[in-house]
Scaffold this motif. Structure first.
Motif, PDB file in Angstrom:
ATOM      1  N   VAL A 130       5.659  24.771 -11.783  1.00  0.00           N
ATOM      2  CA  VAL A 130       4.545  25.096 -12.666  1.00  0.00           C
ATOM      3  C   VAL A 130       3.498  23.994 -12.700  1.00  0.00           C
ATOM      4  N   GLY A 131       3.892  22.774 -12.377  1.00  0.00           N
ATOM      5  CA  GLY A 131       2.924  21.695 -12.371  1.00  0.00           C
ATOM      6  C   GLY A 131       2.438  21.354 -10.977  1.00  0.00           C
ATOM      7  N   SER A 132       2.648  22.269 -10.004  1.00  0.00           N
ATOM      8  CA  SER A 132       2.346  21.967  -8.614  1.00  0.00           C
ATOM      9  C   SER A 132       1.607  23.129  -7.958  1.00  0.00           C
ATOM     10  N   THR A 133       1.197  22.902  -6.726  1.00  0.00           N
ATOM     11  CA  THR A 133       0.537  23.943  -5.947  1.00  0.00           C
ATOM     12  C   THR A 133       1.436  24.431  -4.821  1.00  0.00           C
ATOM     13  N   TRP A 134       2.706  24.026  -4.811  1.00  0.00           N
ATOM     14  CA  TRP A 134       3.637  24.393  -3.750  1.00  0.00           C
ATOM     15  C   TRP A 134       4.905  24.986  -4.362  1.00  0.00           C
ATOM     16  N   PRO A 135       5.558  25.900  -3.616  1.00  0.00           N
ATOM     17  CA  PRO A 135       6.768  26.544  -4.127  1.00  0.00           C
ATOM     18  C   PRO A 135       7.983  25.629  -4.049  1.00  0.00           C
ATOM     19  N   VAL A 136       8.978  25.926  -4.880  1.00  0.00           N
ATOM     20  CA  VAL A 136      10.221  25.159  -4.936  1.00  0.00           C
ATOM     21  C   VAL A 136      11.384  26.135  -4.826  1.00  0.00           C
ATOM     22  N   LEU A 137      12.293  25.847  -3.906  1.00  0.00           N
ATOM     23  CA  LEU A 137      13.457  26.702  -3.678  1.00  0.00           C
ATOM     24  C   LEU A 137      14.717  25.947  -4.083  1.00  0.00           C
ATOM     25  N   ALA A 138      15.436  26.469  -5.057  1.00  0.00           N
ATOM     26  CA  ALA A 138      16.708  25.893  -5.496  1.00  0.00           C
ATOM     27  C   ALA A 138      17.854  26.646  -4.822  1.00  0.00           C
ATOM     28  N   LEU A 139      18.723  25.912  -4.132  1.00  0.00           N
ATOM     29  CA  LEU A 139      19.933  26.497  -3.553  1.00  0.00           C
ATOM     30  C   LEU A 139      21.129  25.929  -4.304  1.00  0.00           C
TER      31      LEU A 139
ATOM     32  N   PHE B  34       2.991  29.893 -11.822  1.00  0.00           N
ATOM     33  CA  PHE B  34       3.315  30.554 -13.078  1.00  0.00           C
ATOM     34  C   PHE B  34       3.946  31.927 -12.872  1.00  0.00           C
ATOM     35  N   ARG B  35       4.191  32.303 -11.627  1.00  0.00           N
ATOM     36  CA  ARG B  35       4.795  33.601 -11.375  1.00  0.00           C
ATOM     37  C   ARG B  35       6.279  33.584 -11.737  1.00  0.00           C
ATOM     38  N   ARG B  36       6.774  34.745 -12.059  1.00  0.00           N
ATOM     39  CA  ARG B  36       8.183  34.859 -12.431  1.00  0.00           C
ATOM     40  C   ARG B  36       9.070  34.458 -11.253  1.00  0.00           C
ATOM     41  N   PRO B  37      10.045  33.570 -11.468  1.00  0.00           N
ATOM     42  CA  PRO B  37      10.932  33.170 -10.369  1.00  0.00           C
ATOM     43  C   PRO B  37      11.684  34.367  -9.810  1.00  0.00           C
ATOM     44  N   VAL B  38      12.030  34.280  -8.530  1.00  0.00           N
ATOM     45  CA  VAL B  38      12.795  35.327  -7.870  1.00  0.00           C
ATOM     46  C   VAL B  38      14.075  34.697  -7.332  1.00  0.00           C
TER      47      VAL B  38
ATOM     48  N   ARG C  63      -9.804  17.023 -14.351  1.00  0.00           N
ATOM     49  CA  ARG C  63     -10.874  16.703 -15.302  1.00  0.00           C
ATOM     50  C   ARG C  63     -11.887  17.826 -15.323  1.00  0.00           C
ATOM     51  N   GLY C  64     -12.444  18.086 -16.493  1.00  0.00           N
ATOM     52  CA  GLY C  64     -13.502  19.079 -16.599  1.00  0.00           C
ATOM     53  C   GLY C  64     -13.015  20.418 -17.107  1.00  0.00           C
ATOM     54  N   PRO C  65     -13.855  21.449 -17.034  1.00  0.00           N
ATOM     55  CA  PRO C  65     -13.531  22.769 -17.600  1.00  0.00           C
ATOM     56  C   PRO C  65     -12.269  23.389 -17.015  1.00  0.00           C
ATOM     57  N   ARG C  66     -12.087  23.268 -15.690  1.00  0.00           N
ATOM     58  CA  ARG C  66     -10.886  23.846 -15.087  1.00  0.00           C
ATOM     59  C   ARG C  66      -9.633  23.157 -15.602  1.00  0.00           C
ATOM     60  N   ALA C  67      -9.711  21.848 -15.725  1.00  0.00           N
ATOM     61  CA  ALA C  67      -8.554  21.092 -16.210  1.00  0.00           C
ATOM     62  C   ALA C  67      -8.194  21.502 -17.625  1.00  0.00           C
ATOM     63  N   ARG C  68      -9.202  21.679 -18.476  1.00  0.00           N
ATOM     64  CA  ARG C  68      -8.929  22.079 -19.857  1.00  0.00           C
ATOM     65  C   ARG C  68      -8.346  23.487 -19.916  1.00  0.00           C
ATOM     66  N   ALA C  69      -8.848  24.378 -19.069  1.00  0.00           N
ATOM     67  CA  ALA C  69      -8.318  25.738 -19.041  1.00  0.00           C
ATOM     68  C   ALA C  69      -6.863  25.741 -18.564  1.00  0.00           C
ATOM     69  N   LEU C  70      -6.571  24.940 -17.522  1.00  0.00           N
ATOM     70  CA  LEU C  70      -5.205  24.857 -17.009  1.00  0.00           C
ATOM     71  C   LEU C  70      -4.260  24.282 -18.054  1.00  0.00           C
ATOM     72  N   ALA C  71      -4.713  23.218 -18.736  1.00  0.00           N
ATOM     73  CA  ALA C  71      -3.875  22.599 -19.764  1.00  0.00           C
ATOM     74  C   ALA C  71      -3.596  23.583 -20.899  1.00  0.00           C
ATOM     75  N   GLY C  72      -4.609  24.339 -21.285  1.00  0.00           N
ATOM     76  CA  GLY C  72      -4.409  25.336 -22.332  1.00  0.00           C
ATOM     77  C   GLY C  72      -3.410  26.405 -21.910  1.00  0.00           C
ATOM     78  N   ALA C  73      -3.490  26.816 -20.649  1.00  0.00           N
ATOM     79  CA  ALA C  73      -2.558  27.821 -20.144  1.00  0.00           C
ATOM     80  C   ALA C  73      -1.132  27.277 -20.115  1.00  0.00           C
ATOM     81  N   GLN C  74      -0.985  26.003 -19.760  1.00  0.00           N
ATOM     82  CA  GLN C  74       0.342  25.388 -19.740  1.00  0.00           C
ATOM     83  C   GLN C  74       0.931  25.333 -21.146  1.00  0.00           C
TER      84      GLN C  74
END
Length: 268
Positions: free
Chosen positions: A80-89, A104-108, A210-221
């Protein structure tokens, strides 16, 4: 994957170790980090929190939290804090399986019983392939074969089959972790935030710090973290509750960082 270990787990991140390091530090868990082929990294837990460190209350007593629940929470927290997927085995004496987290997508995920009997939904494999950018024909055919009965394949053989498909994307698990692995240590909140956000701010993802995108992302988190933490607490799942708390921490720190940086002359 140690075939002799009764319980085990690892996390595969589809990015380089330098990108994984600052995010993994926020888990505040003993981990080993190593490269795992072009564009891949592997995190191996040094401890076994599902056996002793992380415990969940059950009635009047306590029980160790299952490995799949712990690793699912960790994968979600990293993704959720990254731009890359994480696979747990993960695997234990009764089952083996995976959880794929991506943003933020539902894990599969998918599960096999110890004897290799499939115990998941076929659609999960197709979603898995799509989110990792696998070949929609050849790779999906190989993955779907893992969802069909096979008396000669136990649960761990199924995981090895899954890894074989990922080798086509460049994944190459190291034979041993002694030489190339580094130990992930918790540097403290101040240093962790400074290193993490400083590196991201100077990259192409700077507008998200930083900036509007950062504030929107932080609010979503913040908005996503609270219900996730409450959901995990209600189900006595320390892993999911921790993922929610980490999401809220990311959001709060993001807002604070943006305010501090915007309040300094020249952003310095």
């Amino acid at each position: 994957m140690d075939a002799t270990s009764p319980v085990g787990a690892l996390l595969l991140c589809r990015t380089v170790p330098d990108a994984v390091r600052p995010v993994a530090q926020l888990l505040r868990e003993p981990l080993l980090l190593a490269p795992a082929g072009p564009g891949w990294s592997v995190l191996v837990p040094e401890g076994e929190p599902w056996q002793g460190g992380r415990r969940a209350r059950a009635g009047d007593g306590e029980r160790a939290e299952p490995v799949d629940r712990v690793l699912g929470g960790w994968a979600t927290a990293l993704a959720v804090g990254s731009t890359w997927p994480v696979l747990a085995l993960w695997w234990d004496g009764d089952r083996a399986g995976y959880t794929l987290a991506s943003g933020f997508r539902r894990p599969v995920g998918y599960v096999w019983l110890a004897d290799g009997t499939p115990a998941g939904e076929d659609e999960a494999m197709r979603t898995f392939a799509e989110r990792l950018g696998l070949d929609p024909v050849l790779d999906v055919q190989s993955l779907e074969a893992l969802t069909r009965p096979d008396p000669d394949a136990d649960a761990r053989a199924r995981l090895r089959g899954l890894l074989a498909v990922l080798t086509r994307t460049g994944l190459a698990l190291p034979a041993g972790l002694d030489a190339n692995a580094e130990r992930i240590e918790w540097p403290g909140w101040r240093d962790a935030v400074r290193v993490d956000l400083g590196a991201v701010e100077s990259s192409r993802f700077g507008p998200w710090v930083r900036g509007p995108r950062a504030r929107a992302l932080a609010g979503a988190q913040l908005a996503a973290g609270l219900p996730l933490a409450l959901w995990g607490a209600a189900r006595r799942s320390g892993g999911w509750a921790f993922a929610g708390v980490l999401l809220m921490a990311h959001g709060a720190l993001g807002l604070a960082y943006d305010r501090v940086r915007e309040g300094r002359p020249g952003g310095e």
